[in-house]
Design an enzyme around this catalytic site. Structure first.
Site, mmCIF file in Angstrom:
data_model
loop_
_atom_site.group_PDB
_atom_site.id
_atom_site.type_symbol
_atom_site.label_atom_id
_atom_site.label_comp_id
_atom_site.label_asym_id
_atom_site.label_seq_id
_atom_site.Cartn_x
_atom_site.Cartn_y
_atom_site.Cartn_z
ATOM 1 N N SER A 64 92.180 -27.897 42.504
ATOM 2 C CA SER A 64 93.490 -27.905 42.774
ATOM 3 C C SER A 64 94.637 -27.848 41.077
ATOM 4 O O SER A 64 95.145 -28.444 41.705
ATOM 5 C CB SER A 64 93.774 -29.421 43.682
ATOM 6 O OG SER A 64 93.643 -29.599 44.144
ATOM 7 N N LYS A 67 98.138 -26.023 41.299
ATOM 8 C CA LYS A 67 98.997 -27.182 41.683
ATOM 9 C C LYS A 67 99.736 -27.225 41.001
ATOM 10 O O LYS A 67 101.532 -27.497 41.257
ATOM 11 C CB LYS A 67 98.778 -28.343 42.488
ATOM 12 C CG LYS A 67 97.632 -28.148 43.616
ATOM 13 C CD LYS A 67 97.267 -29.483 44.117
ATOM 14 C CE LYS A 67 96.628 -29.194 45.881
ATOM 15 N NZ LYS A 67 95.528 -30.484 46.365
ATOM 16 N N TYR A 191 97.712 -20.252 49.529
ATOM 17 C CA TYR A 191 97.543 -21.567 49.438
ATOM 18 C C TYR A 191 95.642 -21.870 48.796
ATOM 19 O O TYR A 191 95.231 -21.701 47.865
ATOM 20 C CB TYR A 191 97.652 -23.199 50.156
ATOM 21 C CG TYR A 191 96.989 -24.164 49.666
ATOM 22 C CD1 TYR A 191 97.109 -24.933 48.554
ATOM 23 C CD2 TYR A 191 95.449 -25.172 50.554
ATOM 24 C CE1 TYR A 191 96.337 -26.091 48.379
ATOM 25 C CE2 TYR A 191 94.902 -25.892 50.261
ATOM 26 C CZ TYR A 191 95.356 -26.599 48.936
ATOM 27 O OH TYR A 191 94.751 -27.696 48.807
ATOM 28 N N TYR A 243 94.456 -37.919 42.811
ATOM 29 C CA TYR A 243 94.327 -38.659 43.816
ATOM 30 C C TYR A 243 94.670 -39.751 44.624
ATOM 31 O O TYR A 243 95.334 -40.443 43.215
ATOM 32 C CB TYR A 243 93.708 -38.163 44.694
ATOM 33 C CG TYR A 243 93.503 -36.295 44.584
ATOM 34 C CD1 TYR A 243 94.354 -35.692 45.536
ATOM 35 C CD2 TYR A 243 92.262 -35.884 44.546
ATOM 36 C CE1 TYR A 243 95.362 -33.902 44.959
ATOM 37 C CE2 TYR A 243 92.400 -34.275 44.124
ATOM 38 C CZ TYR A 243 93.734 -33.866 44.545
ATOM 39 O OH TYR A 243 93.388 -32.362 44.684
ATOM 40 N N VAL A 261 88.578 -30.161 42.741
ATOM 41 C CA VAL A 261 87.053 -30.050 43.787
ATOM 42 C C VAL A 261 85.981 -29.614 43.660
ATOM 43 O O VAL A 261 84.941 -29.626 43.242
ATOM 44 C CB VAL A 261 87.091 -29.785 44.532
ATOM 45 C CG1 VAL A 261 88.118 -31.025 46.367
ATOM 46 C CG2 VAL A 261 88.030 -28.504 45.763
#
Ligand code: GLU
Length: 311
Positions: A64, A67, A191, A243, A261
């Site tokens: 992630s 991103k 993605y 998050y 992760v």
């Protein structure tokens, strides 16, 4: 204050001996098998000096953290129109949660939760084929890091394509609300490949330099984004980069940061340094256990939290 090299080396030694290392992500098979004993750290200062220790040169799956780079590209492509399809608020829910999407009518809370990043990937597809866009992203990250050795780990991408049922569910759900403009398998293709970018701490910290330097790549002097956009990306990282652990990360570390992760974290000390840490074991909310601890110690010893008074 001890020298920065000493601080970085000490942190790597302390992390090597840390007993409570968390657990590597289990739901993407190749990530499950990464050695939890690994720990790397790289700090690139504003003047270009690099301090690295531990497994700082070992590539890992950035997941992630990608991103941050896709958000940067999407803002470059569609500008503020992006905010019509994705929000800018912390979610307070897990990285892969679907619950808010129903009440908020298919508009994800922010670009860093999985649903939001899937919308960003949809935006980036524009008129591109997924393969061409993956190539463009790779070129962008290589240029930022000034390192052509960065690659996509296709085994990780394939494994996630085969097992990423939650991401597919998010994408289909948002399609039902009209948020998505492209076929789910094409968006997911982009993605999972962005998430499968393999980078070392050194490469990641180098790629993050523009965010500590008002949007300018300090090596080339070229503007990557405007100073305002760099500030805003940092704000999103601060509020949403971990998050439902974002508040805890701000409390303990106090820097804009984005976790993945794979166990990596990219953190930005504006005007001072871009920092990458990596340790595969995750805490209960999916953020690197030792990566967070290492950053906490780094800010304690340097006074780099954005909440520390400027000396
Ligand atoms: N590729 C992962 C997923 O979609 C990214 C999650 C993360 O790094 O937090 O589940």
């Amino acid at each position: 204050m001890a020298s920065l090299s000493r601080i970085v080396a000490d942190i790597a030694t302390e992390m090597a001996a840390a007993p409570d290392r968390g657990t590597p992500a289990g739901y993407i098979p190749p990530l499950r098998d990464v050695d939890p004993a690994r720990f790397g750290i790289a700090v690139v200062e504003a003047d270009g000096t690099v301090h690295a220790a531990g497994d700082a040169d070992m590539p890992f799956s950035i997941q992630s953290i990608s991103k941050v780079f896709t958000l940067t590209l999407a803002l470059g492509t569609v500008g503020d129109q992006l905010w019509e399809r994705v929000g800018r608020e912390p979610s307070g829910t897990a990285f892969n949660s679907i619950v808010q999407l129903e009440t908020e009518r298919g508009i994800p809370r922010n670009p860093f939760i999985n649903a939001g990043a899937i919308v960003v990937a949809d935006v980036l597809l524009g008129n591109h084929e997924p393969r061409a866009m993956i190539g463009e992203l790779l070129r962008f990250v290589r240029e930022l890091a000034d390192d052509d050795r960065i690659t996509v780990d296709h085994l990780v991408a394939q494994a996630e394509m085969a097992t990423g049922h939650r991401s597919m569910a998010l994408a289909h759900f948002m399609t039902a609300f009209g948020t998505m403009h492209h076929a789910v398998d094409r968006v997911l293709g982009l993605y999972v490949h962005q998430c499968a970018l393999a980078m070392s701490c050194r490469q990641l910290a180098m790629a993050g330099r523009f965010l500590m330097a008002r949007g300018v790549n300090p090596a080339t002097g070229r503007s990557v984004v405007s100073p305002q956009r760099a500030r805003r990306i940092n704000a999103l990282m601060m509020m949403c980069g971990h998050y439902d652990g974002s508040g805890e990360f701000a409390y303990r570390v106090g820097l804009p940061g984005k976790s993945g992760v794979g166990g990596g974290i990219l953190a930005i000390a504006p005007g001072r340094a871009a920092i990458a840490v990596w340790s595969p074991g995750l805490n209960a909310v999916g953020n690197s256990q030792l990566g967070t601890l290492a950053l906490e110690r780094l800010v304690q010893r340097t006074g780099w939290s954005i909440f520390d008074p400027v000396p």
